[in-house]
Design a protein around this motif. Structure first.
Motif, short mmCIF file in Angstrom:
data_model
loop_
_atom_site.label_atom_id
_atom_site.label_comp_id
_atom_site.label_asym_id
_atom_site.label_seq_id
_atom_site.Cartn_x
_atom_site.Cartn_y
_atom_site.Cartn_z
N LEU A 153 0.84 -1.20 0.00
CA LEU A 153 0.00 0.00 0.00
C LEU A 153 0.88 1.25 0.00
CD1 LEU A 153 -2.74 -1.05 2.58
CD2 LEU A 153 -2.77 -1.27 0.08
N GLU A 154 2.11 1.11 0.50
CA GLU A 154 3.01 2.26 0.43
C GLU A 154 3.81 2.23 -0.87
OE1 GLU A 154 4.85 1.01 4.41
OE2 GLU A 154 6.58 1.01 3.08
N ALA A 155 4.18 1.02 -1.31
CA ALA A 155 5.09 0.91 -2.47
C ALA A 155 4.49 1.53 -3.73
CB ALA A 155 5.45 -0.55 -2.72
N HIS A 156 3.21 1.32 -3.97
CA HIS A 156 2.59 1.89 -5.19
C HIS A 156 2.63 3.42 -5.18
CE1 HIS A 156 1.15 -1.82 -7.12
NE2 HIS A 156 0.90 -2.26 -5.90
N PRO A 157 2.10 4.08 -4.13
CA PRO A 157 2.16 5.55 -4.16
C PRO A 157 3.58 6.12 -4.09
CG PRO A 157 1.07 4.79 -2.14
CD PRO A 157 1.27 3.59 -3.02
N ILE A 158 4.48 5.45 -3.36
CA ILE A 158 5.86 5.96 -3.28
C ILE A 158 6.49 5.98 -4.67
CG2 ILE A 158 8.21 5.35 -2.57
CD1 ILE A 158 7.06 4.44 0.10
N MET A 159 6.36 4.88 -5.37
CA MET A 159 6.96 4.78 -6.70
C MET A 159 6.38 5.84 -7.62
SD MET A 159 9.19 2.34 -6.88
CE MET A 159 9.15 0.57 -6.97
N GLN A 160 5.08 6.05 -7.56
CA GLN A 160 4.42 7.05 -8.39
C GLN A 160 4.86 8.46 -8.00
OE1 GLN A 160 2.73 6.39 -11.06
NE2 GLN A 160 2.37 8.57 -11.46
#
Ligand SMILES: *Cc1c(COP(=O)(O)O)cnc(C)c1O
Ligand SMILES: [Zn+2]
Length: 416
Positions: A106-113
């Motif tokens: 749930l953090e990895a997707h927004p962080i990468m974006q």
């Protein structure tokens, strides 16, 4: 223009919509202040629903997202009438499709974006296992380069639901190094040209991604829960749940009372529990985590073993516990294993060790009268469904590209 600003919680200085981990004036956490004050759900299958309060421009269309459901069998066993489970993992029967099996995705997707929108080329992070797996997965999906530093104990957790890609650079650490050594080495690699540190709890995309567990619960239940249970290592999930509930309170449609944080660590490594019990904002290593490395080795839920958590910093876990009149628990391995067996047999899904610790804390809270039997309770099971996943999908182990003896190793030797 933009969707948010970043604001320092200590001096109040405001920064524009850009990737930034620290204030110029002090060491406080920054918080995202969103221009959308009311949560407006987007038509996306997973975490992208909560775009209102994610610090990115483009809506995420991943199917990975938190789910919330009302427990029946386990709740009955505990004598609770309003127990909700927040589940982050793989459980297709309940609509849960996080194929790396923890809320770290749930953090990895927004962080990468967030980083892509800020022009970053390569991201560096340290992981006890679950964060590394989640970001490797997002790297495989998006092609963004990630450098992941993992201690020996975490390597077996670095599997993927797809073939690993060249964009994933896994650096393992030799025996004798723990998660905090990995954090220190990652900090050095992040200073190399072209690299950007992921930033841990300082990264608002990380916190607001994790905070979607609370948002999903509030939307599902129709209001904020009275209590929020989670196992913590860095405490970032607890901070995130608190910040999400502050936004929900400001929204006005989900109640005005903040959920009480009831958080657990796993004995023998319980520095935040010890500091909180003593009423201290500071963790004193000689008192709160004596023989830390030995304690870390003996801890069942190894992802909960962070020696430098964002506890005392302004906007950190101590502030979150104070603001919500929180409680902390110290859970033994035996208590965790017992709770795990009970939960799994009654609810029919496997859970990861930290989720077992959180479940054991709920059992303790019921016994101690820290929750009322009709209170609305959210149990955040931040990882699970690994066994369930293996029935459906072949998993692939990620191979390290380099191994570091210690966190001070000359970086040329790593050849990354
Ligand atoms: C990382 C992790 C935790 C602890 O998270 P915090 O960062 O301390 O909030 C708990 N459960 C699982 C499954 C995790 O992966
Ligand atoms: Zn400041």
């Amino acid at each position: 223009m933009g969707r948010f600003i970043l604001k320092c919680l200590k001096c109040g200085k405001e920064y524009g919509q850009q990737y930034r981990l620290t204030c110029e004036n002090d060491d406080s956490l920054l918080r995202a202040i969103y221009f959308e004050e009311k949560l407006e759900l987007r038509n996306q299958p997973g975490i992208g629903k909560f775009h209102s309060w994610l610090p990115i421009e483009k809506e995420l269309d991943t199917e990975a997202g938190p789910i919330t459901y009302k427990s029946e069998a386990f709740a009955r066993e505990l004598g609770l009438s309003n127990l909700y489970i927040g589940f982050s993992g793989y459980w297709p029967e309940r609509g849960a499709f996080i194929k790396t099996c923890s809320f770290k995705e749930l953090e990895a997707h927004p962080i990468m974006q967030f980083l892509l929108e800020n022009g970053a080329k390569a991201i560096v992070l340290a992981s006890a296992g679950n964060t590394g797996r989640a970001s490797a997965h997002v790297s495989a999906l998006t092609g963004t380069d990630v450098y992941i530093v993992v201690p020996d104990s975490g390597i077996e957790k670095l599997w993927l639901p797809e073939e690993p890609t060249e964009s994933i650079h896994l650096i393992s650490m030799g025996p004798g190094n723990d998660y905090t050594d990995a954090i220190n080495l990652a900090g050095r690699i992040a200073k190399l040209p072209g690299m950007v540190p992921e930033g841990g709890a300082r990264n608002v995309a990380r916190r607001d991604g994790m905070g979607t567990v609370m948002l999903d619960a509030a939307v599902t239940i129709g209001r904020m829960p009275d209590h929020y249970f989670q196992a913590v290592g860095s405490g970032t999930g607890g901070i995130s749940a608190w910040e999400a509930s502050l936004r929900l309170r400001a929204d006005g449609r989900f109640g005005s009372k903040l959920p009480k944080l009831q958080l657990a660590q796993n004995l023998p490594f319980v520095p935040m529990y010890n500091a909180w019990k003593a009423g201290r904002r500071e963790i004193i290593p000689e008192i709160d985590m004596k023989d830390a490395k030995k304690q870390v080795e003996e801890t069942y839920a190894s992802v909960l073993t962070n020696r430098t958590p964002p506890y005392g910093v302004t906007g950190g876990l101590y502030d979150a516990l104070v603001d919500t009149n929180g409680i902390m628990y110290a859970i033994t391995r035996e208590e965790a294993l017992e709770a795990k067996a009970l939960f799994e047999s009654l609810e029919g899904i496997d859970i990861l060790p930290p989720s077992a610790v959180a479940t054991a804390a709920l059992l303790k809270a019921v016994e101690a009268g820290n929750v009322g039997k009709d209170d609305i309770i959210l149990l955040n099971l931040a990882g699970g469904g690994y066994k369930r996943l293996k029935k459906d999908i072949k998993l692939h182990q990620i191979q390290p590209v380099a191994t570091a003896r210690n966190p001070d190793i000359p970086l040329e030797e790593l050849n990354i």
